[in-house]
Design an enzyme around this catalytic site. Structure first.
Site, PDB file in Angstrom:
ATOM      1  N   LYS A   4       0.874  -1.175   0.000  1.00  0.00           N
ATOM      2  CA  LYS A   4       0.000   0.000   0.000  1.00  0.00           C
ATOM      3  C   LYS A   4       0.909   1.222   0.000  1.00  0.00           C
ATOM      4  O   LYS A   4       2.053   1.149   0.457  1.00  0.00           O
ATOM      5  CB  LYS A   4      -0.850  -0.020   1.278  1.00  0.00           C
TER       6      LYS A   4
ATOM      7  N   VAL B 138     -19.633   1.620  -2.477  1.00  0.00           N
ATOM      8  CA  VAL B 138     -19.926   0.212  -2.202  1.00  0.00           C
ATOM      9  C   VAL B 138     -21.293   0.070  -1.548  1.00  0.00           C
ATOM     10  O   VAL B 138     -22.117  -0.757  -1.956  1.00  0.00           O
ATOM     11  CB  VAL B 138     -18.838  -0.423  -1.296  1.00  0.00           C
TER      12      VAL B 138
END
Ligand code: NAD
Length: 366
Positions: free
Chosen positions: A91, A195
Site C-alpha cells: 500500500k 460500495v
C-alpha cells in the site's frame, strides 16, 4: 488512527515494528520540486507482487502516516492470500492535501517512484485518488491498475466489492440461520457511498428490510427516494434492533464502546479494518455470539477486479465468478472458527498464513 498502534511504533522503533508486523520493505519517496512526500509499504511478496492502492491524506504527523501504511499493507497481504490470488500485500500513502496539492507533475513523480521498484509494488486507487490520477501514474509506469474503462481499464471496482460483500453476508446467514436468504432480515448499512449503495440495491432486491446511515444527507435522500429504505441517526445506530450490521464507511467501528451495544447476530460489511483491535474485538464479538465475516475476505472483490485488469484481457464475467468464491471461503472460515473455538478473524488469518507458508515453500528453491 489507533493510538495504541502508534505507541507501539514509537516504542519498538521503525525496524522493530517492521519485524513485529512482518514487513519486507518500506520506501520513503521525497520530491522537493513537487512537494511529494510518499511512503510505500511492501509487506509480503511471497505469493506475488505487492498490490495495493495509494491513499492521500493530511496526516497529523509523519509517524501517523507510517503507522497507516504499515497497517494497510499488512491487510493487503491477507486480502490477496485469502482470495487465492498470486499477489502480495502493499500500500502507499501520500502525505498532503489532495484538494490542493495534486497536479500532473506530482502524480507522475509518484509514478516514477512506483516504477523504480520494478514491479515489486503495483499501485491502484484508494482514498482521495481518482482514475485520472492513475492515468498520470500510468504515464510513468506500467505497474498501475484500476484505470478508467476509456483507457482499457476495468473502471470502478465498487460494484464487484459490493457483490462480494453481499455474498459474504449471505454465506454468514447460511451459517447462522441455516439458510442464506436475506429476505425479511433487518440489515443496517452504515455508509452508502460507492460500495454501500450497490450493496443496498442487492439487499432490497432480495427483500431485506434495509436501514441506512450516512453523514451525507444527499446520499441518504437519494437512496430513500430510490429504494424506500429507512434511516437511522449515528447515535442510535449501534442500539438498533437489527439482524445484520454492515459497516461500509469507516474502519474501527467495532470497539469497546460499540460492541456491548450491538444486538445483531451478524456483522458483514465492506469497510477495511472494522475491528479496532483485531484480536480483542474479534473475541468480544465471538463472546456475544455475533458472527463476524472477516472484512478482508468479503470486501476483496475490488482487489479481485483490479488484479484481473492487471493480468490483461479483463473479463467482467470471469472476475465476478472469482468474487463468488467469497461465499464458500467465508463459510469454511466460519466453520474453522467454530471447530477450533477461535474468532473468525483469527481463523481467516490462520488460513492466509498457511497458504503463504505452503506456497512459499513450493516457490523458494532450497
Ligand atoms: P465512499 O467514500 O464512496 O463511501 C463511504 C461513505 O461513508 C460515504 O458516503 C461517506 O459519506 C460515508 N461516511 C463517512 N464517514 C461516515 C460516518 N462517520 N458515518 C456514516 N457514514 C460515513 O467509499 P467506498 O468506496 O464506498 O468504500 C466504503 C468502505 O469500503 C471504505 O472503508 C473502503 O476502504 C472499503 N472498501 C472499498 C472498496 C471499493 O471497491 N470501493 C474495496 C474494499 C474496501
Amino acid at each position: 488512527m489507533q493510538v495504541k498502534e502508534l505507541e507501539k511504533v514509537e516504542a519498538a522503533g521503525i525496524f522493530g515494528t517492521l519485524t513485529q508486523m512482518g514487513h519486507e520493505q518500506v520506501v520513503f519517496c521525497n520530491d522537493e520540486a513537487t512537494g511529494l512526500k510518499a511512503i510505500i509499504g511492501i509487506h509480503n511478496t511471497v505469493l506475488g507482487p505487492a498490490l495495493g492502492g495509494t491513499r492521500m491524506w493530511n496526516y497529523a504527523s509523519e509517524q501517523e502516516a507510517v503507522t497507516d501504511v504499515l497497517r494497510l499493507s499488512r491487510g493487503m497481504t491477507f486480502k490477496a492470500a485469502i482470495s487465492g490470488l498470486n499477489l502480495g500485500g502493499g500500500k502507499a500513502v501520500i502525505i498532503g492535501d489532495a484538494k490542493t496539492q495534486k497536479t500532473e507533475a506530482f502524480m507522475r513523480r509518484f509514478g516514477k517512484f512506483v516504477n523504480s521498484l520494478g514491479g515489486k509494488y503495483i499501485t491502484a486507487e484508494d482514498v482521495n485518488m481518482k482514475t485520472a490520477d492513475m492515468e498520470y501514474i500510468g504515464m510513468e509506469t506500467k505497474h498501475v491498475t484500476g484505470l478508467p474503462e476509456s483507457m482499457g481499464g476495468s473502471g470502478d471496482p465498487s460494484p464487484v466489492t459490493a457483490y462480494g460483500v453481499y455474498l459474504g453476508m449471505k454465506s454468514t446467514a447460511k451459517k447462522v440461520y441455516g439458510n442464506d436468504s436475506l429476505s425479511g432480515k433487518k440489515v443496517t448499512v452504515q455508509g452508502v457511498g460507492q460500495v454501500g449503495m450497490y450493496l443496498v440495491e442487492h439487499l432490497v432486491k432480495e427483500g431485506a428490510k434495509v436501514t441506512i446511515n450516512d453523514i451525507s444527507e444527499e446520499k441518504v435522500k437519494a437512496l430513500v427516494e430510490k429504494f424506500g429504505v429507512a434511516v437511522v441517526g449515528a447515535e442510535e445506530l449501534y442500539d438498533l434492533d437489527m439482524d445484520i450490521y454492515a459497516p461500509c464507511a469507516l474502519g474501527a467501528t467495532l470497539n469497546d464502546n460499540t460492541i456491548p451495544r450491538l444486538k445483531c447476530a451478524i456483522v458483514a460489511g465492506a469497510a477495511n479494518n472494522q475491528l479496532k483491535e483485531e484480536l480483542k474485538h474479534g473475541y468480544m464479538l465471538k463472546d456475544k455470539s455475533i458472527t463476524y465475516a472477516p472484512d478482508f475476505l468479503i470486501n476483496a472483490g475490488g482487489l479481485i477486479n483490479v488484479y484481473n485488469e492487471y493480468l490483461g484481457n479483463y473479463n467482467r464475467k470471469r472476475t465476478l465468478e472469482q468474487a463468488e468464491k467469497i461465499y464458500t471461503t467465508n463459510l469454511s472460515i466460519l466453520n474453522l472458527a467454530e471447530n477450533e473455538k477461535i474468532s473468525s478473524q483469527e481463523a481467516a488469518i490462520k488460513l492466509c498464513e498457511k497458504r503463504i507458508e505452503e506456497v512459499g515453500r513450493v516457490r523458494i528453491p532450497r
